[in-house]
Design a protein around this motif. Structure first.
Motif, PDB file in Angstrom:
ATOM      1  N   ILE A 113       0.835  -1.201   0.000  1.00 19.32           N
ATOM      2  CA  ILE A 113       0.000   0.000   0.000  1.00 19.32           C
ATOM      3  C   ILE A 113       0.872   1.254   0.000  1.00 19.32           C
ATOM      4  O   ILE A 113       1.762   1.404   0.829  1.00 19.32           O
ATOM      5  N   VAL A 114       0.601   2.155  -0.933  1.00 20.26           N
ATOM      6  CA  VAL A 114       1.229   3.483  -0.954  1.00 20.26           C
ATOM      7  C   VAL A 114       0.113   4.474  -0.626  1.00 20.26           C
ATOM      8  O   VAL A 114      -0.724   4.763  -1.488  1.00 20.26           O
ATOM      9  N   PRO A 115       0.058   4.971   0.629  1.00 20.54           N
ATOM     10  CA  PRO A 115      -1.060   5.824   1.049  1.00 20.54           C
ATOM     11  C   PRO A 115      -1.312   6.986   0.085  1.00 20.54           C
ATOM     12  O   PRO A 115      -0.400   7.705  -0.300  1.00 20.54           O
ATOM     13  N   GLY A 116      -2.578   7.110  -0.302  1.00 21.88           N
ATOM     14  CA  GLY A 116      -2.976   8.186  -1.193  1.00 21.88           C
ATOM     15  C   GLY A 116      -2.720   7.927  -2.663  1.00 21.88           C
ATOM     16  O   GLY A 116      -3.088   8.744  -3.515  1.00 21.88           O
ATOM     17  N   LYS A 117      -2.087   6.764  -2.988  1.00 20.99           N
ATOM     18  CA  LYS A 117      -1.727   6.527  -4.387  1.00 20.99           C
ATOM     19  C   LYS A 117      -2.191   5.181  -4.933  1.00 20.99           C
ATOM     20  O   LYS A 117      -2.944   5.126  -5.903  1.00 20.99           O
ATOM     21  N   SER A 118      -1.730   4.075  -4.327  1.00 17.41           N
ATOM     22  CA  SER A 118      -1.969   2.790  -4.978  1.00 17.41           C
ATOM     23  C   SER A 118      -1.840   1.634  -4.007  1.00 17.41           C
ATOM     24  O   SER A 118      -1.411   1.800  -2.857  1.00 17.41           O
ATOM     25  N   LEU A 119      -2.188   0.439  -4.496  1.00 22.20           N
ATOM     26  CA  LEU A 119      -2.011  -0.802  -3.746  1.00 22.20           C
ATOM     27  C   LEU A 119      -2.019  -1.961  -4.740  1.00 22.20           C
ATOM     28  O   LEU A 119      -2.340  -1.783  -5.917  1.00 22.20           O
ATOM     29  N   MET A 120      -1.639  -3.131  -4.241  1.00 22.56           N
ATOM     30  CA  MET A 120      -1.760  -4.354  -5.025  1.00 22.56           C
ATOM     31  C   MET A 120      -2.934  -5.149  -4.461  1.00 22.56           C
ATOM     32  O   MET A 120      -3.107  -5.224  -3.238  1.00 22.56           O
ATOM     33  N   ALA A 121      -3.738  -5.727  -5.338  1.00 23.56           N
ATOM     34  CA  ALA A 121      -4.931  -6.474  -4.920  1.00 23.56           C
ATOM     35  C   ALA A 121      -4.880  -7.891  -5.504  1.00 23.56           C
ATOM     36  O   ALA A 121      -4.759  -8.063  -6.722  1.00 23.56           O
TER      37      ALA A 121
END
Length: 451
Positions: A113-121
């Motif tokens: 998780i990159v707060p405010g930007k992205s994540l892997m799901a």
């Protein structure tokens, strides 16, 4: 002109009779089993869970509705709307509506998780490699290995979550998987079967219902807290003002002579029962007991403390506060004045946990020292745990479980659970939240499953 993820045009289109009736069918799929069984209205859900959750749940039903074809003119509302009103929408908004039209609700495990930007799901139902999701809002609250029910839509080459996103606990996950195994798996199957996209799309309401059954169960079935006398826990602080001319030494001399008052320091006494009592009253399984037992086996009924010009009696029930008040008044007489009582429930006490600007609870211990101590303790604790039976691993030790392919998967799930619970501390600076489990993954040989 609407842009981005604006669905206001579609929502207004929903007001047409043909679509409103179709939506009511889908709405009933998502909420009927809960509302009908409990005699509730949707507004009652909003009152119980909060308005924001009610809007999210409504969004889950609405997004499901947008994927479905009905036996009415136009068939699907997205298709009909874009045909008649598409000229009002921008390219990105139309792309988003078309992506919702074919979207599928699934359960995802999030990481990186990159707060405010992205994540892997990672899709826990359909499998496959984790996908990158551009996400601003949810990434500010999600933690590593959290599970969410959501729709991933791709617009102009970028993946994002749709609006109906529900966080899933391990309990809600098991409710959902039980339902999917019962619907699509063989009788008695323990593994989740392979489910076709069209079949998963058809049972989107199961995600809403699984979340609701779990969340309402925890919201409406809060265990009752009682002490060992069977009294409901309500914290009482009874304050006795010292009379004019009375000193703390005068109070201490009288209190020390009172049976049951065990002096811990010059200004503090534990108020103890006279003798250990057997045969405690039987409590139901939904009642939790809160009491303190001293090293000598006696229960602490309360505490008495001198603070400035006041004597404070603390007790965890109204009955004990009344008994302690009478005891102190009898022992001290005119050395103290009429008491004042402050009452606080468990819920109020939990809501008032003091934190500083950084979110940390106040402490005289430097944060670096506290973190070192906590991390060293956790290292020892978890190193011992590697050779102890763990319930989530079928009562096998982590080292034993890691020796088989199936066991390695369970070990990975267990480690993710530990990391996830640690990351959910109230403050990101909490020593528990900053602890790294990396060494456990490597020591157990399952680091390749940390994805």
């Amino acid at each position: 002109m609407p842009t981005g993820h604006d669905l206001m045009g579609l929502m207004k289109f929903l007001g047409r009779d043909q679509w409103r009736d179709c939506f009511e069918e889908v709405f009933d799929d998502h909420f009927g089993p809960v509302l009908d069984d409990d005699g509730m209205e949707f507004e009652d859900l909003a009152e119980t869970l909060g308005g924001d959750w009610a809007m999210t749940l409504w969004g889950c039903a609405f997004e499901d509705f947008l994927t479905q074809d009905f036996d009415v003119e136009g068939g699907n509302m997205v298709d009909e709307y874009l045909k008649r009103r598409g000229w009002k929408e921008g390219a990105q908004a139309k792309g988003y509506m078309k992506a919702l039209r074919t979207s599928i609700m699934s359960l995802y495990e999030v990481s990186d998780i990159v707060p405010g930007k992205s994540l892997m799901a990672r899709d826990l139902i359909r499998g496959g490699d984790p996908v990158a999701v551009s996400e601003g809002t949810a990434t500010k609250t999600l933690k590593q290995w959290d599970r969410v029910a959501a729709r991933i839509v791709s617009v102009m080459g970028k993946n994002s979550f749709a609006g109906g996103l529900l966080p899933f606990t391990p309990q809600a996950t098991e409710v959902l998987f039980d339902g999917l195994r019962g619907m699509f798996g063989k009788k008695g199957a323990k593994k989740l079967p392979a489910i076709k996209d069209e079949d998963l799309q058809a049972v989107a309401s199961m995600f809403t219902l699984s979340w609701l059954f779990d969340t309402l169960g925890r919201a409406l079935e809060m265990p009752l807290l009682q002490n060992s006398d069977g009294d409901d826990i309500v914290f009482h602080d009874v304050q006795f003002p010292l009379s004019s001319g009375t000193t703390q030494k005068d109070i201490a001399a009288r209190l020390t002579a009172v049976p049951g008052m065990s002096q811990a320091n010059p200004r503090f006494w534990n108020w103890l029962e006279d003798e250990p009592k057997g045969g405690r009253s039987t409590r139901h399984s939904d009642v939790l007991s809160l009491d303190t037992t001293m090293d000598n086996g006696l229960r602490a009924l309360g505490n008495v403390e001198l603070k400035g010009r006041c004597l404070h009696l603390s007790a965890n029930s109204a009955m004990r506060a009344d008994t302690g008040t009478a005891l102190i008044q009898q022992a001290l007489g005119d050395l103290v004045g009429m008491p004042e009582t402050k009452v606080q429930t468990v819920e109020q006490l939990m809501a008032e946990r003091p934190t500083g600007k950084s979110g940390r609870t106040s402490s005289d211990i430097p944060s670096e020292i506290a973190e070192q101590v906590v991390h060293e303790f956790m290292d020892r604790k978890y190193r011992e745990t590697l050779d102890q039976p763990v319930g989530m691993l079928g009562n096998k030790t982590p080292r034993q479980a890691a020796k088989t392919p199936a066991g390695r998967q369970k070990v990975a799930e267990w480690l993710k659970y530990l990391e996830n619970q640690s990351a959910k501390r109230p403050s990101p600076a909490d020593p528990m939240a900053t602890y790294s489990f990396e060494w456990m993954w490597r020591e157990l040989g399952v680091h390749d499953l940390r994805q």
